[in-house]
Design a protein around this motif. Structure first.
Motif, PDB file in Angstrom:
ATOM      1  N   GLU B 135       0.828  -1.453  -0.488  1.00 59.70           N
ATOM      2  CA  GLU B 135      -0.153   0.067   0.004  1.00 59.70           C
ATOM      3  C   GLU B 135       0.967   1.288   0.022  1.00 59.70           C
ATOM      4  OE1 GLU B 135      -3.117  -0.402   3.046  1.00 59.70           O
ATOM      5  OE2 GLU B 135      -4.392  -1.473   1.655  1.00 59.70           O
ATOM      6  N   ALA B 136       2.326   1.156   0.332  1.00 59.74           N
ATOM      7  CA  ALA B 136       2.583   2.189   0.179  1.00 59.74           C
ATOM      8  C   ALA B 136       3.669   2.415  -0.680  1.00 59.74           C
ATOM      9  CB  ALA B 136       4.013   1.552   2.033  1.00 59.74           C
ATOM     10  N   ALA B 137       3.987   1.494  -0.784  1.00 61.02           N
ATOM     11  CA  ALA B 137       4.384   1.586  -2.539  1.00 61.02           C
ATOM     12  C   ALA B 137       3.102   2.330  -3.560  1.00 61.02           C
ATOM     13  CB  ALA B 137       4.692   0.084  -3.308  1.00 61.02           C
ATOM     14  N   MET B 142       3.154   3.777  -7.297  1.00 63.51           N
ATOM     15  CA  MET B 142       3.914   3.325  -8.135  1.00 63.51           C
ATOM     16  C   MET B 142       2.985   2.064  -8.539  1.00 63.51           C
ATOM     17  SD  MET B 142       7.325   1.590  -5.754  1.00 63.51           S
ATOM     18  CE  MET B 142       8.624   0.901  -6.882  1.00 63.51           C
ATOM     19  N   SER B 143       2.612   1.717 -10.037  1.00 64.92           N
ATOM     20  CA  SER B 143       2.386   1.004 -10.409  1.00 64.92           C
ATOM     21  C   SER B 143       2.540  -0.462 -10.082  1.00 64.92           C
ATOM     22  CB  SER B 143       2.307   0.646 -11.803  1.00 64.92           C
ATOM     23  OG  SER B 143       3.260  -0.102 -11.771  1.00 64.92           O
ATOM     24  N   TYR B 144       1.179  -1.457  -9.630  1.00 65.13           N
ATOM     25  CA  TYR B 144       1.531  -2.578  -9.244  1.00 65.13           C
ATOM     26  C   TYR B 144       2.561  -3.477  -9.479  1.00 65.13           C
ATOM     27  CZ  TYR B 144       0.276  -7.026  -6.262  1.00 65.13           C
ATOM     28  OH  TYR B 144       0.427  -8.139  -6.362  1.00 65.13           O
ATOM     29  N   PRO B 145       2.812  -3.881 -10.825  1.00 66.90           N
ATOM     30  CA  PRO B 145       4.038  -4.784 -11.342  1.00 66.90           C
ATOM     31  C   PRO B 145       5.408  -3.260 -10.603  1.00 66.90           C
ATOM     32  CG  PRO B 145       2.095  -4.112 -13.305  1.00 66.90           C
ATOM     33  CD  PRO B 145       1.619  -3.322 -11.805  1.00 66.90           C
ATOM     34  N   LYS B 146       5.035  -2.328 -10.194  1.00 63.61           N
ATOM     35  CA  LYS B 146       6.094  -1.934 -10.099  1.00 63.61           C
ATOM     36  C   LYS B 146       6.601  -2.224  -8.485  1.00 63.61           C
ATOM     37  CE  LYS B 146       8.054   1.706 -12.775  1.00 63.61           C
ATOM     38  NZ  LYS B 146       8.024   3.612 -13.174  1.00 63.61           N
ATOM     39  N   PHE B 148       5.682  -4.810  -7.062  1.00 60.83           N
ATOM     40  CA  PHE B 148       6.253  -6.459  -6.569  1.00 60.83           C
ATOM     41  C   PHE B 148       7.278  -6.776  -7.571  1.00 60.83           C
ATOM     42  CE2 PHE B 148       5.794 -10.594  -8.691  1.00 60.83           C
ATOM     43  CZ  PHE B 148       5.178 -11.210  -7.060  1.00 60.83           C
ATOM     44  N   ILE B 149       7.988  -5.842  -8.239  1.00 57.30           N
ATOM     45  CA  ILE B 149       9.480  -6.185  -8.659  1.00 57.30           C
ATOM     46  C   ILE B 149      10.384  -5.351  -7.737  1.00 57.30           C
ATOM     47  CG2 ILE B 149      11.338  -5.770 -10.687  1.00 57.30           C
ATOM     48  CD1 ILE B 149       8.832  -6.092 -12.597  1.00 57.30           C
ATOM     49  N   HIS B 150      10.574  -4.542  -6.812  1.00 58.32           N
ATOM     50  CA  HIS B 150      11.083  -3.469  -6.068  1.00 58.32           C
ATOM     51  C   HIS B 150      11.006  -3.937  -4.861  1.00 58.32           C
ATOM     52  CE1 HIS B 150      12.706  -1.502  -9.512  1.00 58.32           C
ATOM     53  NE2 HIS B 150      11.804  -1.154  -9.909  1.00 58.32           N
ATOM     54  N   ILE B 151       9.664  -4.397  -4.026  1.00 55.73           N
ATOM     55  CA  ILE B 151       9.294  -4.252  -3.118  1.00 55.73           C
ATOM     56  C   ILE B 151       9.367  -5.906  -2.811  1.00 55.73           C
ATOM     57  CG2 ILE B 151       7.751  -3.572  -0.861  1.00 55.73           C
ATOM     58  CD1 ILE B 151       9.573  -1.638  -2.160  1.00 55.73           C
ATOM     59  N   MET B 153       8.295  -8.412  -4.509  1.00 56.60           N
ATOM     60  CA  MET B 153      10.339  -9.664  -5.212  1.00 56.60           C
ATOM     61  C   MET B 153      11.269  -9.529  -4.177  1.00 56.60           C
ATOM     62  SD  MET B 153       9.757 -11.602  -7.710  1.00 56.60           S
ATOM     63  CE  MET B 153       9.806 -11.378  -9.277  1.00 56.60           C
ATOM     64  N   PRO B 154      11.495  -8.754  -3.815  1.00 57.00           N
ATOM     65  CA  PRO B 154      13.015  -8.797  -2.825  1.00 57.00           C
ATOM     66  C   PRO B 154      12.499  -9.491  -1.376  1.00 57.00           C
ATOM     67  CG  PRO B 154      13.273  -7.094  -3.913  1.00 57.00           C
ATOM     68  CD  PRO B 154      11.926  -7.607  -4.382  1.00 57.00           C
ATOM     69  N   GLU B 155      11.686  -9.411  -1.100  1.00 54.62           N
ATOM     70  CA  GLU B 155      11.791  -9.667   0.414  1.00 54.62           C
ATOM     71  C   GLU B 155      10.563 -11.089   0.381  1.00 54.62           C
ATOM     72  OE1 GLU B 155       9.054  -7.007   2.360  1.00 54.62           O
ATOM     73  OE2 GLU B 155      10.099  -5.223   2.183  1.00 54.62           O
ATOM     74  N   ALA B 156      10.131 -10.966  -0.959  1.00 53.94           N
ATOM     75  CA  ALA B 156       9.797 -12.958  -0.712  1.00 53.94           C
ATOM     76  C   ALA B 156      10.368 -13.858  -1.380  1.00 53.94           C
ATOM     77  CB  ALA B 156       8.463 -13.096  -1.528  1.00 53.94           C
ATOM     78  N   LEU B 157      11.933 -13.386  -2.358  1.00 51.08           N
ATOM     79  CA  LEU B 157      12.712 -14.089  -2.294  1.00 51.08           C
ATOM     80  C   LEU B 157      13.653 -14.772  -0.538  1.00 51.08           C
ATOM     81  CD1 LEU B 157      14.428 -15.328  -4.410  1.00 51.08           C
ATOM     82  CD2 LEU B 157      15.741 -13.116  -4.477  1.00 51.08           C
ATOM     83  N   ILE B 158      14.018 -13.481   0.082  1.00 50.46           N
ATOM     84  CA  ILE B 158      14.121 -14.123   1.451  1.00 50.46           C
ATOM     85  C   ILE B 158      13.615 -14.285   2.141  1.00 50.46           C
ATOM     86  CG2 ILE B 158      14.955 -13.668   3.781  1.00 50.46           C
ATOM     87  CD1 ILE B 158      14.826 -10.825   1.778  1.00 50.46           C
ATOM     88  N   VAL B 159      12.064 -15.139   2.179  1.00 55.75           N
ATOM     89  CA  VAL B 159      11.946 -16.361   2.832  1.00 55.75           C
ATOM     90  C   VAL B 159      11.250 -17.582   2.597  1.00 55.75           C
ATOM     91  CG1 VAL B 159       9.052 -16.167   3.074  1.00 55.75           C
ATOM     92  CG2 VAL B 159      10.004 -14.289   3.531  1.00 55.75           C
ATOM     93  N   ALA B 160      11.881 -17.081   0.687  1.00 55.54           N
ATOM     94  CA  ALA B 160      11.697 -18.417  -0.326  1.00 55.54           C
ATOM     95  C   ALA B 160      12.972 -19.461  -0.508  1.00 55.54           C
ATOM     96  CB  ALA B 160      11.318 -18.432  -1.818  1.00 55.54           C
ATOM     97  N   ILE B 161      14.227 -18.470  -0.130  1.00 54.88           N
ATOM     98  CA  ILE B 161      15.417 -19.114  -0.407  1.00 54.88           C
ATOM     99  C   ILE B 161      15.335 -20.608   0.876  1.00 54.88           C
ATOM    100  CG2 ILE B 161      18.318 -18.799   0.644  1.00 54.88           C
ATOM    101  CD1 ILE B 161      17.338 -18.314  -2.169  1.00 54.88           C
ATOM    102  N   PRO B 162      15.202 -20.620   1.779  1.00 53.79           N
ATOM    103  CA  PRO B 162      15.730 -21.543   2.462  1.00 53.79           C
ATOM    104  C   PRO B 162      14.944 -23.315   2.079  1.00 53.79           C
ATOM    105  CG  PRO B 162      15.314 -19.803   4.215  1.00 53.79           C
ATOM    106  CD  PRO B 162      14.626 -19.417   2.783  1.00 53.79           C
TER     107      PRO B 162
END
Ligand SMILES: Nc1ncnc2c1ncn2[C@@H]1O[C@H](COP(=O)(O)OP(=O)(O)O)[C@@H](O)[C@H]1O
Ligand SMILES: [Mg+2]
Lengths: 260, 241
Positions: B135-137, B142-146, B148-151, B153-162
């Motif tokens: 919501e802040a983005a 920012m558009s929703y896709p943006k 998604f990419i900038h906020i 994805m990077p956070e989800a990746l950290i959660v998903a990596i293990p």
């Protein structure tokens, strides 16, 4: 400068924001029943009212985080109706307003400075250098230049909210929407955050503030709106609302708040 | 002295088997790549609740997770040629079944299987990102896709990596099943070597050591990656530098 000044030309004393007969419901819960307000450039408008009366929902309708079902919006020369809102209208509202949330909502994997720079770079397409310069200026203004490289997790609530305010101001929005900016803070942090808001008021920033800090509201506002149960019950100058209120519901609410 | 167990053949066997490491890694890396793509697509379908697709995705994931990989490999091995015949017949094409490298069958089977696991990991990771940040983005235009990419994805990746790391390691171990499709990777190679030198026990010991070292190394790599990506938990001096 990056504050709204290009507006002057076509505003010429007209309203900056005018919302008429806005309605919004969640399912069968009619949260906003009929809200009309207007805001002039440079004005600080505060919204007070009991919790659950729809204050947050109203702010969120302005930047379309929630979709109102009915109503007309006129903002800095652009007019549209909620019933026939277009994608470009939503984009326009979001690009020209900014919001400060009760829970700060900083980007948690970005530093304080990066939080401020993101919108400048990705929305306003400013160069790295310019984004950096604006962010540094604002960090100084909110008193956090030594925290530029800190992540939100390493900042206190008050510091996070000051970064969030800097992030909002950085984009030179025509209006900033504050949704209870100090409600989630420890009492000793509240003063500093209000101080920062006051600073931007002095610079002429137009704002709509939802707050329970009655003394602050009284001091800072040009106009106070009392909302209850999805309606605007009463509006006027701080004096008209706090001293000379004609509505019983307003008086009751203020009495309750003062007894705390 | 009895010569039932010969340690030295283990050490002789290791380099022999390692010649087939590239095949095993090729299977893992290519399947991991396609499973991520497909898993991401499946995750988006589930998150955005796309009517018909959502149900198909659920059935697909449930089937892939509810049947043994070995059985899925057999199905691909026998099913893909049949599918190709149909394609050739109906579309007047001329895909050759006999010359198609068998590794393609393995890659398809592993990618499909892994994507089911990856989709659940990715979905959970994306949904773990706090909505307030999105919501802040949006609120700063920012558009929703943006956003998604900038906020997101990077956070989800950290959660998903293990969890993706664990899947990667299961996949690595799973490549040992590729021999059923007549692909000679490390396990099949060990078998072949053993049938020549008749040191079956030693060859499988050698093979197991290789898998063990590999999974150890990759688990360290994933732990390192997670740390690297989690910028907000690095010490300040490092960030400022
Ligand atoms: N996303 C939502 N879904 C359903 N109901 C909601 C949602 N957001 C708010 N509401 C309801 O709308 C009403 C007004 O809420 P809100 O705007 O948060 O009031 P306030 O900010 O004045 O406390 C409440 O009854 C609340 O339960
Ligand atoms: Mg609220």
């Amino acid at each position: 400068m990056y504050y709204p000044c290009e507006l002057e030309a076509y505003l010429g004393g007209k309203k900056l924001l005018e919302i008429k007969n806005l309605k919004k419901s969640f399912g069968s819960n009619n949260v906003l029943k009929d809200i009309s307000i207007s805001v002039e450039k440079g004005e600080v408008v505060s919204i007070i009212g009991p919790s659950g009366s729809g204050k947050s929902t109203f702010l969120r309708c302005i930047n379309y985080l929630e979709r109102p079902e009915q109503g007309s919006i006129s903002f800095a020369g652009v007019n549209f109706k909620a019933e026939t809102v277009k994608k470009e209208n939503i984009k326009y509202m979001r690009e020209n307003t900014a919001m400060v949330f009760q829970q700060f909502n900083l980007f948690k994997e970005k530093t304080a400075k990066e939080n401020i720079e993101l919108g400048l770079k990705k929305v306003q397409k400013k160069s790295k250098e310019e984004a950096s310069r604006i962010a540094e200026d604002l960090l100084i203004k909110v008193g956090l230049e030594d925290k530029r490289n800190h992540y939100p997790a390493h900042l206190s609530g008050g510091q996070q909210q000051r970064v969030a305010i800097a992030r909002a101001v950085s984009l030179a929005p025509k209006i900033i929407l504050f949704d209870e900016p100090t409600s989630a803070l420890d009492p000793e942090m509240v003063g500093m955050v209000l101080e920062v808001i006051r600073k931007f008021v002095e610079e002429g920033q137009t704002m709509i503030i939802v707050s329970h800090e009655m003394n602050f509201v009284k001091e800072i506002s040009d106009k106070v709106i009392f909302m209850n149960d999805g309606y605007v019950v009463e509006q006027g100058t701080p004096e008209e609302i706090f001293e000379l209120s004609k509505e019983e519901r307003t008086q009751q609410f203020l009495k309750r708040v003062n007894n705390h | 002295m009895l010569n039932l167990f010969d340690v030295s053949t283990i050490f002789e066997g290791i380099p022999e088997i390692l010649k087939y490491l590239p095949i095993s890694m090729e299977i893992v890396i290519i399947s991991a790549f396609f499973s991520l793509l497909l898993g991401f697509g499946l995750a988006l379908v589930k998150i955005h609740n796309i009517p018909v697709l959502r149900m198909m995705a659920s059935i697909y994931v449930s089937y892939m997770r509810g049947t043994p990989l070995l059985v899925q490999l057999y199905i691909s091995y026998y099913g893909i040629p049949i599918l190709l015949e149909y394609v050739n017949y109906h579309f007047d094409t001329d895909y050759s079944i006999s010359t198609m490298p068998k590794i393609i069958i393995v890659l398809i089977a592993f990618s499909l299987n892994e994507s089911a696991y990856a989709s659940e990991t990715i979905r959970a990771a994306i949904q773990s990102v706090d909505k307030g940040q999105i919501e802040a983005a949006l609120s700063i235009g920012m558009s929703y896709p943006k956003a998604f990419i900038h906020i997101v994805m990077p956070e989800a990746l950290i959660v998903a990596i293990p969890s993706l790391g664990n899947s990667f390691i299961s996949l690595l171990k799973g490549t040992s099943l590729a021999f059923v499709c007549a692909v000679v990777e490390m396990t099949a190679a060990s078998k072949l070597i053993a049938s020549r030198n008749l040191r079956h026990f030693e060859m499988y010991i050698a093979l197991s050591i290789i898998y063990w070292v590999l999974t150890f190394v990759f688990s360290k790599i994933f732990i390192y990656l997670e740390k690297r990506l989690k910028r907000s938990e690095r010490p300040l001096e490092e960030i400022a530098a």
